[in-house]
Design a protein around this motif. Sequence first.
Motif, PDB file in Angstrom:
ATOM      1  N   UNK A   1      13.956  -3.735  -3.464  1.00 61.63           N
ATOM      2  CA  UNK A   1      12.639  -3.315  -3.003  1.00 61.63           C
ATOM      3  C   UNK A   1      11.553  -3.966  -3.861  1.00 61.63           C
ATOM      4  N   UNK A   2      10.632  -4.688  -3.208  1.00 65.81           N
ATOM      5  CA  UNK A   2       9.522  -5.344  -3.900  1.00 65.81           C
ATOM      6  C   UNK A   2       8.210  -4.884  -3.269  1.00 65.81           C
ATOM      7  N   UNK A   3       7.297  -4.398  -4.080  1.00 64.53           N
ATOM      8  CA  UNK A   3       5.971  -4.021  -3.624  1.00 64.53           C
ATOM      9  C   UNK A   3       5.063  -5.248  -3.633  1.00 64.53           C
TER      10      UNK A   3
ATOM     11  N   UNK B   1      -1.661   2.787   4.726  1.00 67.07           N
ATOM     12  CA  UNK B   1      -0.343   3.297   4.336  1.00 67.07           C
ATOM     13  C   UNK B   1       0.537   2.159   3.840  1.00 67.07           C
ATOM     14  N   UNK B   2       1.549   2.501   3.050  1.00 62.35           N
ATOM     15  CA  UNK B   2       2.551   1.521   2.651  1.00 62.35           C
ATOM     16  C   UNK B   2       3.569   1.390   3.778  1.00 62.35           C
TER      17      UNK B   2
ATOM     18  N   UNK C   1      -1.667  -0.758   0.858  1.00 63.01           N
ATOM     19  CA  UNK C   1      -3.114  -0.791   1.096  1.00 63.01           C
ATOM     20  C   UNK C   1      -3.840  -1.566   0.004  1.00 63.01           C
ATOM     21  N   UNK C   2      -4.996  -2.163   0.370  1.00 62.71           N
ATOM     22  CA  UNK C   2      -5.798  -2.890  -0.609  1.00 62.71           C
ATOM     23  C   UNK C   2      -6.337  -1.961  -1.683  1.00 62.71           C
TER      24      UNK C   2
ATOM     25  N   UNK D   1       5.057   6.894  -0.430  1.00 60.69           N
ATOM     26  CA  UNK D   1       6.135   6.128   0.197  1.00 60.69           C
ATOM     27  C   UNK D   1       7.415   6.243  -0.629  1.00 60.69           C
ATOM     28  N   UNK D   2       7.277   6.118  -1.946  1.00 63.00           N
ATOM     29  CA  UNK D   2       8.440   6.211  -2.823  1.00 63.00           C
ATOM     30  C   UNK D   2       9.071   7.590  -2.752  1.00 63.00           C
TER      31      UNK D   2
END
Length: 526
Positions: free
Chosen positions: A36-38, A75-76, A97-98, A117-118
């Motif tokens: 998982x990469x943000x 939202x993510x 989101x920005x 989200x997490x």
Amino acid sequence: MADNPTLVHVYGNFNFDGIHEVEPVDPSQLVDDDMVILVMGLTGAGKSTFIHTVVAGHYESNNVQDSLIPDAATNAVALRILFRDAAKRNLVLVDTPGLDDAYGTSTYNAMGAVVEWLHSAGLKCSSTVPASDHYSWLRTKNSRTTKVSAMRRISGIIFLHRITDTRVSKSVLKRFQILCGDDMLSRVMLTTTMWPDKKDSSYNQRDEKDCELREEKLIEDYWTEMIASGSKVCRFIQTRKSAEEIVNQLTDVEQSLLPLRSLGLGHICNVEEIHAQDITDDDIVIVIMGQTGVGKSTIIQTLVGPQYTRNQTRLQLQQSSANEINALRVVFQDHHGLTNLILIDTPGYDNVYRTEYQVLETIVNWFRPETLKAVVRKRNAAEKISGIVYLHRITDIRLFCIPLTHSSLLIDLCGHDFANRIVFTTTMWPDENNPAYSDELKVEYEQRHQELMDSHWKEMADSGASVFRFDKTLLSAVEIIRPLVATKRQSHRSVVDGGGTGEEGAILQVNIEDPDWEAFVEKWKC
């Protein structure tokens, strides 16, 4: 006696040309093999463009487009990328989101969307899970992902910044830095975007020079602390290859982080050559022994990872380990301030010019009392080291003598319970994918391994020694030293406390008026 279990190989660089399928993924659908990469940054920094570039033609699928637009504004949202190579783990890119007010949100709400989200994924801290078990899911596909704390489950963050921006928000950077913490910063790619395209008819060399100057200013004036904590700087030039290189740098970082996490250690921030007088009471000291050419330096290199080639570490080992003791302290950077690891490479022996007894005697003399600090001398009255990893080539047809029979020297090094501090390890196992590794050879090596366990190493194993095999992967190297780390911690009653601070399963409510950002972060970050 514990033989090494079948390991799940989760590492390796991605080849985006091998993408098979792309699908939207809800946080509840994440599985253990997902990396998982943000993807984070200000609005308009190119987050969706980065993801679009990675998945290429797959992005045109309606279900993929609809999942990202317009949800990513508030939202993510995430995409799971599956590869044609079934052995390759999945890649999950999370569009966030920005980190500004362009959509009526604040930095609090934007980062809060990531937190939510997490937590929706069940990636929250559990007070019932010890730190040593946070990464047990790496060793089995059946472990529950919920055992993994939120930020530790994230493999990395790609933080995008427009190189064309003439201003930088220090407040956003500060909050992002606090959100990550020192531990996560080693997994951050500080990525500049919007670089001038040389193929564009409007390309101007002066514009590119201005961008290069801005990049230097970012590094020197704004990103210095994050870079010092391990963050890396790179450029995204809107090509699939550059995106692939950025993601693969995170896989390299993860390789040096996750397995060691399962020992309750942090990520490696430095490797330094030391002498006996440099050893402290908090060091876990592991001696690597074996005949010449058995792979002592290889297992050290595997544990240390990319740091092995820095500060002339590799050269120092190669030049000195053939004839003398050489020790490396592996320094970990973690907010828990955990123990460092000392790996001692010893001279090889061949029973002709140098015997095993002589090597053990050299090790004992290296730890002579006058060279150790007073506090360490007191501790080492009963034990000088945490354990011995004894290596043996599986390719050797015969064993010329039963190893480690000199009990007086072993007692001097490890204490009277020295058997519990010995790990017998077979090396030089062929690659399973090597066509020359025939079924007949597999059977022969397995029988040879079993014979060592049943005869030559049996007496010591019955007294508490462990038996493992080293297959040149970091996971196997970590499993080899795991019992020694555990024994050392048990003997000194220094078990790491990895419990959460809040109620298990609690969902955070983000208050955008909360002036204490640090307090907000501590509510959910482990």
